[in-house]
Design an enzyme around this catalytic site. Structure first.
Site, PDB file in Angstrom:
ATOM      1  N   PRO A 192      -5.997  45.926  20.356  1.00 58.34           N
ATOM      2  CA  PRO A 192      -4.886  45.043  19.990  1.00 58.34           C
ATOM      3  C   PRO A 192      -4.585  45.043  18.493  1.00 58.34           C
ATOM      4  O   PRO A 192      -3.508  44.623  18.078  1.00 58.34           O
ATOM      5  CB  PRO A 192      -5.344  43.658  20.471  1.00 58.34           C
ATOM      6  CG  PRO A 192      -6.820  43.761  20.637  1.00 58.34           C
ATOM      7  CD  PRO A 192      -7.109  45.179  20.977  1.00 58.34           C
ATOM      8  N   GLU A 213     -15.797  41.682  23.622  1.00 53.75           N
ATOM      9  CA  GLU A 213     -15.180  41.215  22.374  1.00 53.75           C
ATOM     10  C   GLU A 213     -14.721  42.362  21.496  1.00 53.75           C
ATOM     11  O   GLU A 213     -13.970  42.162  20.545  1.00 53.75           O
ATOM     12  CB  GLU A 213     -16.183  40.350  21.591  1.00 53.75           C
ATOM     13  CG  GLU A 213     -16.368  38.961  22.160  1.00 53.75           C
ATOM     14  CD  GLU A 213     -15.075  38.161  22.162  1.00 53.75           C
ATOM     15  OE1 GLU A 213     -14.413  38.090  21.128  1.00 53.75           O
ATOM     16  OE2 GLU A 213     -14.721  37.628  23.227  1.00 53.75           O
ATOM     17  N   ARG A 239       5.089  62.558  30.052  1.00 53.96           N
ATOM     18  CA  ARG A 239       6.518  62.824  30.256  1.00 53.96           C
ATOM     19  C   ARG A 239       7.083  63.773  29.204  1.00 53.96           C
ATOM     20  O   ARG A 239       8.092  64.436  29.428  1.00 53.96           O
ATOM     21  CB  ARG A 239       7.305  61.514  30.222  1.00 53.96           C
ATOM     22  CG  ARG A 239       7.000  60.572  31.360  1.00 53.96           C
ATOM     23  CD  ARG A 239       7.704  59.238  31.143  1.00 53.96           C
ATOM     24  NE  ARG A 239       9.144  59.391  31.052  1.00 53.96           N
ATOM     25  CZ  ARG A 239       9.956  59.479  32.106  1.00 53.96           C
ATOM     26  NH1 ARG A 239       9.465  59.415  33.314  1.00 53.96           N
ATOM     27  NH2 ARG A 239      11.254  59.631  31.935  1.00 53.96           N
ATOM     28  N   ASP A 243      15.909  59.241  28.151  1.00 47.49           N
ATOM     29  CA  ASP A 243      15.203  57.970  28.272  1.00 47.49           C
ATOM     30  C   ASP A 243      15.522  57.051  27.099  1.00 47.49           C
ATOM     31  O   ASP A 243      15.811  57.504  25.986  1.00 47.49           O
ATOM     32  CB  ASP A 243      13.684  58.195  28.280  1.00 47.49           C
ATOM     33  CG  ASP A 243      13.199  58.751  29.612  1.00 47.49           C
ATOM     34  OD1 ASP A 243      13.957  58.678  30.582  1.00 47.49           O
ATOM     35  OD2 ASP A 243      12.066  59.252  29.649  1.00 47.49           O
TER      36      ASP A 243
END
Length: 251
Positions: free
Chosen positions: A90, A117, A155, A170
């Site tokens: 993150p 964690e 892709r 796209d």
């Protein structure tokens, strides 16, 4: 492309990668995905890979020993140059279409899926080349983000999609959101396909699609327009669209 995924839960990938485009890419040998279970490199009888953090605090931290040994094994398979080593995190750099295109140019990709964690900082400092986040939120592990990255990157590999133009159209590929699509029937429950798409006039269709792409981007993600190389025609269309939207707001 060879993709090695280091994970505590290799079975999670069977469903998403066992169907559709990713499955066909593997069958064509355009994409090879190898799963390595980090627990196989644990040195204790319970096959644990985590421990309490130094300095105290909540939760558990994935230790360095099984991960370093996991990479030793990986080097025995691939050689010392593993290519890009991506840790799903993150705190990482936001994942974008440009990032996907960049990774798609690699021959080898290693993806590390964390849990608990976090992962011992020494793994990040010594083994990892890239840290990627798929959004400003926290998930239970790195497996789902890894699936997102592999799908987006795959892709971009030549031959994976039936037509190269499919990927190029796209949303985000050229910086703009994609234009709307329609298919048969021509009229459904009174809702009709735009007449221009039935005209057979390719240049007019191209202009309509570009205008729609610019309109959607202006309405939904206007910040993207700052990064796009706009043509004179684009700029003219944008001025018209901005005036149109301003007039609608005043009504």
């Amino acid at each position: 492309m060879q993709v090695d995924i280091l994970t505590l839960f290799p079975d999670m990938f069977a469903g998403p990668f066992g169907h559709s485009i990713i499955k066909r890419a593997q069958e064509k040998n355009l994409l090879q995905i190898n799963y390595i279970n980090i627990r196989d490199f644990s040195r204790n009888k319970h096959r644990t890979v985590d421990d309490t953090p130094f300095g105290g605090g909540a939760g558990m931290v994935m230790g360095p020993e099984p991960l370093f040994e996991c990479f030793d094994y990986l080097k025995s398979l691939r050689g010392d140059n593993l290519g890009r080593v991506v840790m799903m995190c993150p705190q990482g750099e936001p994942f974008t279409q440009d990032y996907a295109k960049e990774l798609a140019r690699e021959d080898n990709l290693v993806i590390l899926c964390g849990h608990y964690e976090g992962i011992d900082e020494r793994v990040r400092e010594v083994l990892v080349t890239d840290e990627i986040s798929i959004g400003d939120y926290v998930l239970t592990g790195g497996e789902l983000p890894a699936m997102v990255v592999v799908d987006a990157v795959a892709r971009m590999i030549p031959g994976v999609l039936g037509e190269a133009a499919s990927a190029e159209d796209d949303s985000f590929y050229h910086g703009l959101l994609e234009y709307p699509h329609y298919t048969k029937p021509r009229v459904y429950r009174g809702y009709e396909v735009p007449e221009i798409l039935l005209s057979g006039h390719h240049e007019n269709i191209r202009k309509w699609r570009r205008r729609q792409s610019l309109l959607r981007t202006l309405e939904r993600r206007p910040e993207l327009l700052k990064e796009v190389a706009l043509t004179k025609e684009d700029k003219k269309v944008l001025l018209e669209l901005k005036k149109l939207l301003q007039d609608l707001d005043l009504q």
